[in-house]
Design a protein around this motif. Structure first.
Motif, PDB file in Angstrom:
ATOM      1  N   PRO A 194     -29.665 -14.332  12.195  1.00 21.42           N
ATOM      2  CA  PRO A 194     -30.663 -15.441  12.550  1.00 21.42           C
ATOM      3  C   PRO A 194     -31.645 -13.939  13.068  1.00 21.42           C
ATOM      4  O   PRO A 194     -32.568 -14.714  13.700  1.00 21.42           O
ATOM      5  N   THR A 195     -30.878 -12.474  12.756  1.00 23.51           N
ATOM      6  CA  THR A 195     -31.839 -12.044  13.687  1.00 23.51           C
ATOM      7  C   THR A 195     -32.957 -11.599  13.222  1.00 23.51           C
ATOM      8  O   THR A 195     -33.969  -9.969  13.329  1.00 23.51           O
ATOM      9  N   THR A 196     -32.817 -12.356  11.522  1.00 23.57           N
ATOM     10  CA  THR A 196     -33.848 -11.281   9.926  1.00 23.57           C
ATOM     11  C   THR A 196     -35.349 -11.673  10.842  1.00 23.57           C
ATOM     12  O   THR A 196     -35.710 -12.655  11.591  1.00 23.57           O
ATOM     13  N   PRO A 197     -36.287 -10.938  10.907  1.00 20.68           N
ATOM     14  CA  PRO A 197     -38.012 -11.070  11.791  1.00 20.68           C
ATOM     15  C   PRO A 197     -38.688 -12.520  10.499  1.00 20.68           C
ATOM     16  O   PRO A 197     -38.518 -12.023   9.983  1.00 20.68           O
ATOM     17  N   THR A 198     -39.913 -12.677  11.268  1.00 19.01           N
ATOM     18  CA  THR A 198     -40.813 -13.617  10.766  1.00 19.01           C
ATOM     19  C   THR A 198     -42.212 -12.613  10.889  1.00 19.01           C
ATOM     20  O   THR A 198     -42.723 -13.354  10.207  1.00 19.01           O
ATOM     21  N   ASN A 199     -42.103 -12.068  11.381  1.00 15.73           N
ATOM     22  CA  ASN A 199     -43.826 -10.562  11.710  1.00 15.73           C
ATOM     23  C   ASN A 199     -43.028  -9.490  11.697  1.00 15.73           C
ATOM     24  O   ASN A 199     -42.309  -8.911  11.845  1.00 15.73           O
ATOM     25  N   ILE A 200     -44.293  -8.629  10.117  1.00 14.03           N
ATOM     26  CA  ILE A 200     -44.178  -7.260  10.248  1.00 14.03           C
ATOM     27  C   ILE A 200     -45.922  -6.272  10.129  1.00 14.03           C
ATOM     28  O   ILE A 200     -46.283  -7.664   9.379  1.00 14.03           O
ATOM     29  N   THR A 201     -45.807  -5.635  10.958  1.00 10.86           N
ATOM     30  CA  THR A 201     -47.189  -5.814  10.977  1.00 10.86           C
ATOM     31  C   THR A 201     -46.847  -3.911  10.314  1.00 10.86           C
ATOM     32  O   THR A 201     -46.355  -3.136  10.764  1.00 10.86           O
ATOM     33  N   ALA A 202     -47.849  -3.886   9.668  1.00 13.01           N
ATOM     34  CA  ALA A 202     -48.317  -2.458   9.049  1.00 13.01           C
ATOM     35  C   ALA A 202     -49.680  -2.135   8.678  1.00 13.01           C
ATOM     36  O   ALA A 202     -50.683  -2.890   9.297  1.00 13.01           O
ATOM     37  N   GLN A 203     -50.341  -0.618   8.930  1.00 12.20           N
ATOM     38  CA  GLN A 203     -51.440  -0.468   8.535  1.00 12.20           C
ATOM     39  C   GLN A 203     -51.886   0.246   7.533  1.00 12.20           C
ATOM     40  O   GLN A 203     -50.606   0.338   6.529  1.00 12.20           O
ATOM     41  N   LEU A 204     -53.010   0.180   7.284  1.00 14.10           N
ATOM     42  CA  LEU A 204     -53.536   0.026   5.885  1.00 14.10           C
ATOM     43  C   LEU A 204     -53.144   1.522   5.331  1.00 14.10           C
ATOM     44  O   LEU A 204     -53.662   1.982   6.249  1.00 14.10           O
ATOM     45  N   GLY A 205     -52.625   1.405   4.298  1.00 12.13           N
ATOM     46  CA  GLY A 205     -52.477   2.554   3.512  1.00 12.13           C
ATOM     47  C   GLY A 205     -51.273   2.973   4.298  1.00 12.13           C
ATOM     48  O   GLY A 205     -50.813   3.744   2.725  1.00 12.13           O
ATOM     49  N   THR A 206     -50.369   2.710   4.647  1.00 11.27           N
ATOM     50  CA  THR A 206     -48.825   2.934   4.417  1.00 11.27           C
ATOM     51  C   THR A 206     -47.837   2.241   3.989  1.00 11.27           C
ATOM     52  O   THR A 206     -49.089   0.977   3.512  1.00 11.27           O
ATOM     53  N   HIS A 207     -46.888   1.907   4.400  1.00 11.05           N
ATOM     54  CA  HIS A 207     -45.962   1.088   3.114  1.00 11.05           C
ATOM     55  C   HIS A 207     -45.121  -0.092   4.160  1.00 11.05           C
ATOM     56  O   HIS A 207     -44.596   0.609   5.542  1.00 11.05           O
ATOM     57  N   ALA A 208     -45.540  -0.933   3.662  1.00 10.33           N
ATOM     58  CA  ALA A 208     -44.710  -2.549   4.774  1.00 10.33           C
ATOM     59  C   ALA A 208     -43.593  -2.564   3.946  1.00 10.33           C
ATOM     60  O   ALA A 208     -43.258  -2.537   2.569  1.00 10.33           O
ATOM     61  N   TYR A 209     -42.327  -2.832   4.509  1.00 10.88           N
ATOM     62  CA  TYR A 209     -41.421  -2.670   4.354  1.00 10.88           C
ATOM     63  C   TYR A 209     -40.356  -4.392   5.324  1.00 10.88           C
ATOM     64  O   TYR A 209     -40.541  -4.755   6.440  1.00 10.88           O
ATOM     65  N   LEU A 210     -40.270  -5.196   4.342  1.00 12.53           N
ATOM     66  CA  LEU A 210     -39.846  -7.151   4.576  1.00 12.53           C
ATOM     67  C   LEU A 210     -38.404  -6.948   4.807  1.00 12.53           C
ATOM     68  O   LEU A 210     -38.246  -7.022   2.988  1.00 12.53           O
ATOM     69  N   PRO A 211     -37.681  -7.220   5.284  1.00 14.70           N
ATOM     70  CA  PRO A 211     -36.019  -7.551   5.148  1.00 14.70           C
ATOM     71  C   PRO A 211     -35.831  -8.746   5.081  1.00 14.70           C
ATOM     72  O   PRO A 211     -36.676  -9.368   6.102  1.00 14.70           O
ATOM     73  N   CYS A 212     -34.582  -9.185   4.260  1.00 11.63           N
ATOM     74  CA  CYS A 212     -34.221 -10.057   4.071  1.00 11.63           C
ATOM     75  C   CYS A 212     -32.424 -10.425   4.412  1.00 11.63           C
ATOM     76  O   CYS A 212     -32.186 -10.037   3.257  1.00 11.63           O
ATOM     77  N   LYS A 213     -31.958 -10.750   5.513  1.00  4.77           N
ATOM     78  CA  LYS A 213     -31.173 -10.160   5.382  1.00  4.77           C
ATOM     79  C   LYS A 213     -30.435 -11.394   4.728  1.00  4.77           C
ATOM     80  O   LYS A 213     -30.051 -12.750   5.763  1.00  4.77           O
ATOM     81  N   VAL A 214     -29.022 -11.668   4.155  1.00 12.36           N
ATOM     82  CA  VAL A 214     -28.509 -12.413   3.993  1.00 12.36           C
ATOM     83  C   VAL A 214     -27.153 -12.593   3.598  1.00 12.36           C
ATOM     84  O   VAL A 214     -26.473 -11.749   3.315  1.00 12.36           O
ATOM     85  N   LYS A 215     -26.658 -13.185   4.671  1.00 17.29           N
ATOM     86  CA  LYS A 215     -24.917 -13.087   4.436  1.00 17.29           C
ATOM     87  C   LYS A 215     -24.092 -14.329   3.881  1.00 17.29           C
ATOM     88  O   LYS A 215     -25.018 -15.487   2.936  1.00 17.29           O
ATOM     89  N   GLN A 216     -22.535 -13.935   3.374  1.00 17.31           N
ATOM     90  CA  GLN A 216     -22.304 -14.459   1.848  1.00 17.31           C
ATOM     91  C   GLN A 216     -22.647 -15.361   0.934  1.00 17.31           C
ATOM     92  O   GLN A 216     -23.008 -15.917   0.400  1.00 17.31           O
ATOM     93  N   LEU A 217     -23.577 -14.258   0.034  1.00 19.12           N
ATOM     94  CA  LEU A 217     -24.982 -14.538  -0.657  1.00 19.12           C
ATOM     95  C   LEU A 217     -23.588 -14.565  -1.708  1.00 19.12           C
ATOM     96  O   LEU A 217     -23.984 -15.052  -2.310  1.00 19.12           O
ATOM     97  N   GLY A 218     -22.940 -13.406  -2.000  1.00 16.42           N
ATOM     98  CA  GLY A 218     -21.730 -14.419  -3.196  1.00 16.42           C
ATOM     99  C   GLY A 218     -22.292 -14.029  -4.348  1.00 16.42           C
ATOM    100  O   GLY A 218     -23.094 -13.330  -4.957  1.00 16.42           O
ATOM    101  N   ASN A 219     -23.013 -14.955  -5.282  1.00 15.30           N
ATOM    102  CA  ASN A 219     -23.604 -14.912  -6.904  1.00 15.30           C
ATOM    103  C   ASN A 219     -25.138 -15.233  -7.047  1.00 15.30           C
ATOM    104  O   ASN A 219     -24.944 -15.255  -8.133  1.00 15.30           O
ATOM    105  N   LYS A 220     -25.497 -15.668  -5.926  1.00 17.19           N
ATOM    106  CA  LYS A 220     -26.619 -16.052  -5.497  1.00 17.19           C
ATOM    107  C   LYS A 220     -27.612 -14.873  -5.889  1.00 17.19           C
ATOM    108  O   LYS A 220     -27.641 -14.367  -5.913  1.00 17.19           O
ATOM    109  N   SER A 221     -28.937 -15.104  -6.593  1.00 19.10           N
ATOM    110  CA  SER A 221     -29.841 -14.316  -6.738  1.00 19.10           C
ATOM    111  C   SER A 221     -31.066 -14.440  -5.781  1.00 19.10           C
ATOM    112  O   SER A 221     -31.666 -15.728  -4.796  1.00 19.10           O
ATOM    113  N   VAL A 222     -31.841 -13.334  -5.386  1.00 16.82           N
ATOM    114  CA  VAL A 222     -32.570 -13.188  -3.673  1.00 16.82           C
ATOM    115  C   VAL A 222     -33.763 -12.811  -4.723  1.00 16.82           C
ATOM    116  O   VAL A 222     -33.957 -12.174  -5.363  1.00 16.82           O
TER     117      VAL A 222
END
Length: 312
Positions: A57-85
Protein backbone atom coordinates in the motif's frame (compact mmCIF):
# COMPACT_ATOMS: atom_id res chain seq x y z
CA UNK A 1 -13.73 -56.89 31.22
CA UNK A 2 -11.98 -54.49 28.87
CA UNK A 3 -8.21 -54.59 28.94
CA UNK A 4 -6.07 -51.41 29.36
CA UNK A 5 -4.63 -51.96 25.89
CA UNK A 6 -8.01 -51.90 24.19
CA UNK A 7 -8.94 -48.72 26.09
CA UNK A 8 -5.79 -47.02 24.84
CA UNK A 9 -6.44 -48.13 21.26
CA UNK A 10 -10.01 -46.94 21.47
CA UNK A 11 -8.77 -43.52 22.54
CA UNK A 12 -6.03 -43.23 19.87
CA UNK A 13 -7.92 -44.65 16.88
CA UNK A 14 -10.18 -41.60 16.21
CA UNK A 15 -7.15 -39.28 16.19
CA UNK A 16 -5.20 -41.55 13.87
CA UNK A 17 -8.16 -41.96 11.53
CA UNK A 18 -8.58 -38.16 11.32
CA UNK A 19 -4.92 -37.69 10.53
CA UNK A 20 -5.00 -40.33 7.78
CA UNK A 21 -8.11 -38.77 6.26
CA UNK A 22 -6.34 -35.41 5.96
CA UNK A 23 -3.27 -37.02 4.39
CA UNK A 24 -5.37 -38.98 1.88
CA UNK A 25 -7.40 -35.86 0.96
CA UNK A 26 -4.24 -33.90 0.23
CA UNK A 27 -2.84 -36.80 -1.81
CA UNK A 28 -6.02 -37.06 -3.91
CA UNK A 29 -6.01 -33.28 -4.53
CA UNK A 30 -2.44 -33.39 -5.82
CA UNK A 31 -3.17 -36.36 -8.07
CA UNK A 32 -6.22 -34.63 -9.56
CA UNK A 33 -3.95 -31.74 -10.66
CA UNK A 34 -1.68 -34.15 -12.50
CA UNK A 35 1.31 -33.52 -10.25
CA UNK A 36 3.32 -35.81 -8.05
CA UNK A 37 2.93 -35.30 -4.32
CA UNK A 38 5.52 -32.93 -2.83
CA UNK A 39 7.06 -33.19 0.60
CA UNK A 40 5.46 -30.90 3.13
CA UNK A 41 8.60 -28.84 3.72
CA UNK A 42 8.77 -27.74 0.01
CA UNK A 43 5.23 -26.31 -0.14
CA UNK A 44 5.30 -22.52 0.34
CA UNK A 45 2.37 -21.27 2.36
CA UNK A 46 1.47 -17.64 3.09
CA UNK A 47 0.08 -16.57 6.39
CA UNK A 48 -1.75 -13.42 7.30
CA UNK A 49 -4.39 -11.34 5.51
CA UNK A 50 -3.16 -12.17 1.95
CA UNK A 51 -2.69 -15.72 0.66
CA UNK A 52 -1.06 -14.67 -2.62
CA UNK A 53 0.55 -11.65 -4.36
CA UNK A 54 -0.54 -8.18 -3.33
CA UNK A 55 0.65 -4.61 -3.88
CA UNK A 56 2.36 -2.84 -1.03
CA UNK A 57 0.00 0.00 0.00
CA UNK A 58 2.98 2.38 0.25
CA UNK A 59 3.58 2.12 -3.51
CA UNK A 60 3.23 5.67 -5.00
CA UNK A 61 0.63 6.55 -7.62
CA UNK A 62 2.23 9.81 -8.82
CA UNK A 63 5.78 10.38 -10.07
CA UNK A 64 7.14 13.70 -11.37
CA UNK A 65 10.30 13.96 -13.48
CA UNK A 66 12.03 16.84 -15.23
CA UNK A 67 12.53 16.95 -18.98
CA UNK A 68 15.77 15.21 -19.97
CA UNK A 69 16.27 13.37 -16.67
CA UNK A 70 15.57 9.72 -15.75
CA UNK A 71 12.21 8.69 -14.27
CA UNK A 72 11.77 5.69 -11.95
CA UNK A 73 8.32 4.14 -11.48
CA UNK A 74 8.33 1.66 -8.57
CA UNK A 75 5.89 -1.27 -8.17
CA UNK A 76 6.16 -3.09 -4.84
CA UNK A 77 4.67 -6.58 -5.00
CA UNK A 78 4.62 -8.79 -1.91
CA UNK A 79 4.38 -12.62 -1.99
CA UNK A 80 4.89 -12.65 -5.75
CA UNK A 81 5.86 -16.33 -5.86
CA UNK A 82 6.25 -17.55 -9.45
CA UNK A 83 4.06 -14.83 -11.01
CA UNK A 84 5.31 -12.36 -13.61
CA UNK A 85 5.26 -8.56 -13.48
CA UNK A 86 4.56 -6.55 -16.63
CA UNK A 87 4.68 -2.81 -17.34
CA UNK A 88 2.12 -1.44 -19.81
CA UNK A 89 1.82 2.09 -21.26
CA UNK A 90 -1.85 2.98 -20.99
CA UNK A 91 -2.15 5.49 -23.85
CA UNK A 92 -1.47 2.85 -26.50
CA UNK A 93 -1.71 -0.39 -24.44
CA UNK A 94 1.89 -1.16 -25.42
CA UNK A 95 3.58 -3.85 -23.31
CA UNK A 96 6.92 -2.33 -22.33
CA UNK A 97 8.46 -5.08 -20.19
CA UNK A 98 7.71 -8.51 -18.73
CA UNK A 99 9.91 -9.23 -15.73
CA UNK A 100 13.43 -8.28 -16.95
CA UNK A 101 12.62 -8.60 -20.68
CA UNK A 102 11.91 -5.49 -22.77
CA UNK A 103 9.26 -5.61 -25.50
CA UNK A 104 9.63 -2.15 -27.05
CA UNK A 105 12.20 -0.88 -29.54
CA UNK A 106 12.74 2.30 -27.51
CA UNK A 107 15.91 1.59 -25.51
CA UNK A 108 15.03 4.25 -22.96
CA UNK A 109 12.69 1.76 -21.23
CA UNK A 110 13.85 -1.05 -18.98
CA UNK A 111 12.67 -2.84 -15.82
CA UNK A 112 14.72 -4.20 -12.96
CA UNK A 113 14.04 -5.87 -9.62
CA UNK A 114 15.23 -4.55 -6.26
CA UNK A 115 14.97 -7.79 -4.31
CA UNK A 116 15.48 -6.24 -0.89
CA UNK A 117 12.20 -4.33 -1.23
CA UNK A 118 10.36 -6.65 -3.67
CA UNK A 119 10.12 -3.71 -6.09
CA UNK A 120 9.88 -3.98 -9.86
CA UNK A 121 10.96 -0.56 -11.16
CA UNK A 122 10.35 0.79 -14.65
CA UNK A 123 13.12 3.16 -15.73
CA UNK A 124 12.46 5.79 -18.41
CA UNK A 125 15.70 7.45 -19.53
CA UNK A 126 15.93 11.03 -20.83
CA UNK A 127 12.25 11.77 -20.25
CA UNK A 128 10.40 13.54 -23.07
CA UNK A 129 7.06 15.42 -22.90
CA UNK A 130 5.38 12.57 -24.79
CA UNK A 131 6.27 10.16 -21.95
CA UNK A 132 3.78 11.82 -19.62
CA UNK A 133 0.74 9.69 -18.83
CA UNK A 134 -0.42 6.60 -16.96
CA UNK A 135 1.54 3.35 -16.65
CA UNK A 136 0.20 0.01 -15.45
CA UNK A 137 2.10 -2.48 -13.31
CA UNK A 138 0.36 -5.84 -13.89
CA UNK A 139 0.78 -9.16 -12.05
CA UNK A 140 -0.05 -12.38 -13.91
CA UNK A 141 -2.61 -13.70 -11.44
CA UNK A 142 -6.08 -14.86 -12.48
CA UNK A 143 -7.77 -12.44 -12.68
CA UNK A 144 -4.94 -9.96 -13.38
CA UNK A 145 -3.87 -7.52 -10.66
CA UNK A 146 -2.97 -3.95 -11.66
CA UNK A 147 -1.42 -0.91 -10.02
CA UNK A 148 -1.44 2.43 -11.91
CA UNK A 149 1.16 5.19 -11.72
CA UNK A 150 0.83 8.65 -13.29
CA UNK A 151 4.06 10.07 -14.73
CA UNK A 152 4.20 13.87 -14.88
CA UNK A 153 6.89 15.62 -16.97
CA UNK A 154 7.98 19.12 -15.93
CA UNK A 155 9.43 21.31 -18.70
CA UNK A 156 11.67 24.10 -17.32
CA UNK A 157 11.42 27.64 -18.72
CA UNK A 158 14.64 29.24 -20.03
CA UNK A 159 15.06 32.91 -20.89
CA UNK A 160 17.70 35.63 -21.02
CA UNK A 161 16.48 38.68 -19.15
CA UNK A 162 15.84 41.75 -21.32
CA UNK A 163 15.17 42.44 -24.97
CA UNK A 164 16.01 40.07 -27.80
CA UNK A 165 18.58 42.63 -29.04
CA UNK A 166 20.88 44.55 -26.69
CA UNK A 167 22.82 47.70 -27.63
CA UNK A 168 25.76 48.80 -25.46
CA UNK A 169 28.57 51.32 -25.69
CA UNK A 170 32.11 50.08 -26.31
CA UNK A 171 34.09 49.97 -23.07
CA UNK A 172 31.06 49.32 -20.87
CA UNK A 173 30.42 46.21 -18.75
CA UNK A 174 27.80 43.81 -20.16
CA UNK A 175 25.87 41.43 -17.90
CA UNK A 176 23.74 38.70 -19.50
CA UNK A 177 21.45 36.78 -17.09
CA UNK A 178 20.05 33.38 -18.09
CA UNK A 179 17.15 32.32 -15.82
CA UNK A 180 16.05 28.66 -15.67
CA UNK A 181 12.76 28.41 -13.75
CA UNK A 182 10.39 25.51 -12.96
CA UNK A 183 13.49 23.32 -12.70
CA UNK A 184 13.25 20.44 -10.21
CA UNK A 185 16.96 19.73 -10.51
CA UNK A 186 19.81 22.20 -10.70
CA UNK A 187 21.60 21.87 -14.06
CA UNK A 188 25.03 20.32 -13.83
CA UNK A 189 26.39 23.22 -15.91
CA UNK A 190 25.38 26.21 -18.05
CA UNK A 191 27.49 26.74 -21.16
CA UNK A 192 27.59 30.10 -22.99
CA UNK A 193 28.15 30.37 -26.74
CA UNK A 194 28.85 33.32 -29.06
CA UNK A 195 27.91 32.53 -32.65
CA UNK A 196 28.16 28.75 -31.94
CA UNK A 197 31.62 29.11 -30.34
CA UNK A 198 31.80 28.35 -26.62
CA UNK A 199 32.71 31.29 -24.38
CA UNK A 200 35.44 30.41 -21.88
CA UNK A 201 36.54 32.53 -18.93
CA UNK A 202 40.27 31.89 -18.90
CA UNK A 203 40.94 35.58 -18.13
CA UNK A 204 38.54 36.77 -15.42
CA UNK A 205 39.54 40.39 -16.05
CA UNK A 206 37.77 40.14 -19.42
CA UNK A 207 34.99 37.56 -18.91
CA UNK A 208 33.36 36.03 -15.83
CA UNK A 209 30.81 33.18 -15.81
CA UNK A 210 28.69 32.42 -12.74
CA UNK A 211 25.89 30.05 -11.77
CA UNK A 212 23.63 30.38 -8.70
CA UNK A 213 20.67 28.40 -7.38
CA UNK A 214 17.83 30.70 -6.24
CA UNK A 215 14.95 29.09 -4.40
CA UNK A 216 13.73 25.53 -4.88
CA UNK A 217 13.24 25.56 -8.66
CA UNK A 218 15.24 28.45 -10.16
CA UNK A 219 18.85 28.71 -11.34
CA UNK A 220 20.52 31.84 -12.72
CA UNK A 221 23.56 31.75 -14.99
CA UNK A 222 25.39 35.05 -15.58
CA UNK A 223 27.89 36.02 -18.26
CA UNK A 224 29.82 39.25 -17.54
CA UNK A 225 31.90 40.95 -20.24
CA UNK A 226 34.23 43.65 -18.91
CA UNK A 227 35.39 46.55 -21.10
CA UNK A 228 33.32 45.34 -24.04
CA UNK A 229 34.72 45.80 -27.55
CA UNK A 230 33.14 45.91 -30.97
CA UNK A 231 34.36 42.37 -31.72
CA UNK A 232 32.33 41.14 -28.72
CA UNK A 233 29.18 41.69 -30.76
CA UNK A 234 27.28 38.56 -31.75
CA UNK A 235 24.53 36.10 -30.89
CA UNK A 236 24.96 34.87 -27.31
CA UNK A 237 23.13 31.77 -26.08
CA UNK A 238 23.02 29.98 -22.73
CA UNK A 239 22.72 26.19 -22.84
CA UNK A 240 21.99 24.32 -19.57
CA UNK A 241 22.67 20.60 -19.34
CA UNK A 242 19.86 18.41 -20.79
CA UNK A 243 17.75 21.46 -21.70
CA UNK A 244 17.08 23.78 -24.63
CA UNK A 245 18.90 27.10 -24.97
CA UNK A 246 17.98 30.80 -25.01
CA UNK A 247 19.75 33.56 -26.95
CA UNK A 248 20.21 37.32 -27.26
CA UNK A 249 21.84 39.50 -29.94
CA UNK A 250 24.51 41.84 -28.55
CA UNK A 251 25.59 44.98 -30.44
CA UNK A 252 28.67 46.85 -29.17
CA UNK A 253 28.72 50.30 -30.78
CA UNK A 254 31.30 53.11 -31.00
CA UNK A 255 30.47 56.83 -30.73
CA UNK A 256 26.75 56.40 -30.04
CA UNK A 257 24.65 58.22 -27.47
CA UNK A 258 23.16 56.11 -24.63
CA UNK A 259 19.60 56.63 -25.93
CA UNK A 260 20.56 55.22 -29.31
CA UNK A 261 22.21 52.19 -27.73
CA UNK A 262 19.21 51.31 -25.59
CA UNK A 263 16.50 51.93 -28.18
CA UNK A 264 18.16 51.12 -31.50
CA UNK A 265 17.31 53.76 -34.16
CA UNK A 266 16.80 56.84 -31.98
CA UNK A 267 15.88 59.00 -35.00
CA UNK A 268 12.73 56.97 -35.53
CA UNK A 269 11.67 57.57 -31.93
CA UNK A 270 12.45 61.34 -31.80
CA UNK A 271 11.02 62.21 -35.20
CA UNK A 272 7.36 62.36 -34.07
CA UNK A 273 8.27 65.06 -31.53
CA UNK A 274 10.14 67.15 -34.17
CA UNK A 275 7.19 66.97 -36.54
CA UNK A 276 4.81 68.04 -33.77
CA UNK A 277 6.74 71.27 -33.10
CA UNK A 278 6.90 72.09 -36.80
CA UNK A 279 3.23 71.37 -37.52
CA UNK A 280 1.95 73.81 -34.86
CA UNK A 281 3.54 76.96 -36.37
CA UNK A 282 2.50 75.71 -39.79
CA UNK A 283 -1.16 75.60 -38.71
CA UNK A 284 -0.94 79.13 -37.27
CA UNK A 285 0.60 80.49 -40.45
CA UNK A 286 -2.02 78.86 -42.60
CA UNK A 287 -4.80 80.42 -40.52
CA UNK A 288 -3.49 83.99 -40.36
CA UNK A 289 -1.22 84.49 -43.38
CA UNK A 290 -1.90 82.05 -46.20
CA UNK A 291 0.84 83.59 -48.31
CA UNK A 292 3.45 82.24 -45.92
CA UNK A 293 2.11 78.69 -46.28
CA UNK A 294 4.43 77.94 -49.21
CA UNK A 295 7.49 79.15 -47.29
CA UNK A 296 6.54 77.03 -44.24
CA UNK A 297 5.99 73.95 -46.40
CA UNK A 298 9.43 74.38 -47.98
CA UNK A 299 10.98 74.70 -44.52
CA UNK A 300 9.22 71.49 -43.46
CA UNK A 301 10.57 69.62 -46.49
CA UNK A 302 14.13 70.78 -45.72
CA UNK A 303 13.84 69.49 -42.14
CA UNK A 304 12.55 66.12 -43.32
CA UNK A 305 15.40 65.78 -45.84
CA UNK A 306 17.93 66.64 -43.13
CA UNK A 307 16.56 63.93 -40.84
CA UNK A 308 16.62 61.43 -43.67
CA UNK A 309 20.31 62.15 -44.32
CA UNK A 310 21.12 61.69 -40.59
CA UNK A 311 19.36 58.33 -40.51
CA UNK A 312 21.50 56.87 -43.30
Amino acid sequence: MTSPVSLELGTLCPKMISAWILILAEFITVLSCGEAPMPRHTVKRFSGLYTGPYFDPTTPTNITAQLGTHAYLPCKVKQLGNKSVSWIRRRDAHILTVDRYTFIADERFQAFLVEASNTWTLQVKYVQPRDAGQYECQVSTEPKMSHFIQLNVVVPKIEIVGEAELYVKAGSTVSLRCVISRSLEEPAYIFWYRDSERVLNYDKTLIDIRMERIGADTTVGTLIIYNSRREDSGNYSCSPSNLDSASVMLHVLNGEQPAAMQHGNSGARTRPADWRWVSLPLALLAARKPKLLLLAAALLILIACHESDDGK
